[in-house]
Write an enzyme that holds these catalytic residues in place. Structure first.
Site, PDB file in Angstrom:
ATOM      1  N   ARG A 126       0.792  -0.887  -0.069  1.00  0.00           N
ATOM      2  CA  ARG A 126       0.145   0.252   0.032  1.00  0.00           C
ATOM      3  C   ARG A 126       1.591   0.972   0.472  1.00  0.00           C
ATOM      4  NH1 ARG A 126       1.512   2.291   4.437  1.00  0.00           N
ATOM      5  NH2 ARG A 126       1.434   0.466   6.667  1.00  0.00           N
ATOM      6  N   GLY A 127       0.013   2.410  -0.808  1.00  0.00           N
ATOM      7  CA  GLY A 127       0.732   3.292  -0.239  1.00  0.00           C
ATOM      8  C   GLY A 127       0.736   4.044   1.369  1.00  0.00           C
ATOM      9  N   ILE A 181      -5.336   6.241   6.580  1.00  0.00           N
ATOM     10  CA  ILE A 181      -5.612   5.714   5.243  1.00  0.00           C
ATOM     11  C   ILE A 181      -4.414   5.584   4.224  1.00  0.00           C
ATOM     12  CG2 ILE A 181      -7.096   5.838   3.111  1.00  0.00           C
ATOM     13  CD1 ILE A 181      -8.688   8.425   4.300  1.00  0.00           C
ATOM     14  N   GLY A 182      -4.589   3.955   3.725  1.00  0.00           N
ATOM     15  CA  GLY A 182      -3.662   3.853   2.957  1.00  0.00           C
ATOM     16  C   GLY A 182      -4.410   2.660   2.003  1.00  0.00           C
ATOM     17  N   ILE A 234      -8.822   1.342   5.309  1.00  0.00           N
ATOM     18  CA  ILE A 234      -8.887   2.461   6.447  1.00  0.00           C
ATOM     19  C   ILE A 234      -8.501   2.022   8.078  1.00  0.00           C
ATOM     20  CG2 ILE A 234     -10.676   3.789   5.302  1.00  0.00           C
ATOM     21  CD1 ILE A 234     -12.122   2.376   8.055  1.00  0.00           C
ATOM     22  N   CYS A 292       3.243   7.196  10.536  1.00  0.00           N
ATOM     23  CA  CYS A 292       2.504   7.827   9.429  1.00  0.00           C
ATOM     24  C   CYS A 292       3.852   8.485   8.798  1.00  0.00           C
ATOM     25  CB  CYS A 292       1.301   8.222   9.401  1.00  0.00           C
ATOM     26  SG  CYS A 292      -0.095   7.057   9.397  1.00  0.00           S
TER      27      CYS A 292
END
Length: 254
Positions: free
Chosen positions: A88-89, A162-163, A175, A192
């Site tokens: 994921r980001g 959120i990713g 989420i 993060c």
């Protein structure tokens, strides 16, 4: 935060390819992170082939750190606990009991608008956070997720992260809303990649217990509303800050 450009679709239009289809909701309870990741990949491939409808997984994870593609060596935990590097980001975060995790497996309409999708997820989270009593929940321009503004000696603090990943037009990951989880494990990472803000939970903000079960149905309803365009993205921005992922390439595992 407001989008840096107008979204590809009008705010009142569905962002889903199957705008009229029902969401298949699967409540999984507590699931090992890698098991859930494998399930997501399988479902996303099936959704891309048109074999299943849009699906939302609701679950909790046992305590675990996960590191997104922009995680830096200095972000990683100092307490010796393992980290799962994921596709994921974003950077590093923690998952654990008391945190509502939702993984929407959604085929997005063409042309795919990643920014609009993220903003809609944020909108759903802001809506349910305010509905339960965290009335100042909003956005910080430059940072994803949902935040509560600083007050007194307390800094800005994140209550939802959120990713996401989008492959073949289908979303994965999603989420994590802090409901009644411990905050202990955040002390050993740079959550993060942000070292100038804090982390909180709905329960801590409201001085009463708000459980995952309390938030499941409100979140599902809000998610359906924002994806369909019946709930539009509003400007809930209360501040701005540097983007913790800007200019960072993929970091090698340390």
């Amino acid at each position: 935060m407001t989008a840096p450009r107008q979204p590809f679709f009008p705010a009142d239009r569905s962002i889903r390819a199957d705008a009229d289809g029902l969401l298949d909701v699967r409540r999984l309870g507590e699931v090992d992170y890698l098991e859930a990741w494998d399930l997501q990949a399988e479902l996303a491939a099936q959704r891309a082939r048109g074999e299943i409808p849009d699906t939302v997984l609701l679950l909790q994870h046992p305590s675990i750190y996960t590191a997104g593609k922009r995680t830096q060596p200095e972000d990683r935990p100092t307490n010796g606990l393992p980290v799962i590097d994921v596709d994921r980001g974003g950077r590093i975060t923690w998952h654990g009991p008391g945190q509502l995790v939702a993984y929407p497996i959604i085929k997005l309409a063409d042309p795919v608008d990643v920014v609009d999708y993220v903003r809609r997820l944020e909108e759903a989270l802001i809506h349910v956070s305010r509905e339960v009593g965290v009335t100042r929940a909003g956005r910080i321009d430059g940072r994803s997720g949902v935040w509560v503004p600083a007050e007194g000696e307390r800094p800005d603090r994140k209550i939802a992260a959120i990713g996401i990943r989008i492959t073949r037009g289908v979303t994965m990951h999603g989420i994590a809303l802090n409901c009644c989880n411990t905050l202990e494990f955040y002390d050993y990472i740079v959550p993060c990649g942000i070292d100038d803000a804090g982390v909180s939970t709905l329960s801590q903000e409201l001085a009463r217990t708000v459980t995952v079960e309390d938030m499941e149905e409100p979140f599902l309803h809000a998610l359906e509303e924002v994806l369909s365009g019946r709930m539009t993205v509003a400007d809930h921005t209360f501040g701005s800050a540097p983007d913790p992922c800007r200019g960072l390439g993929r970091s090698r595992r340390s």
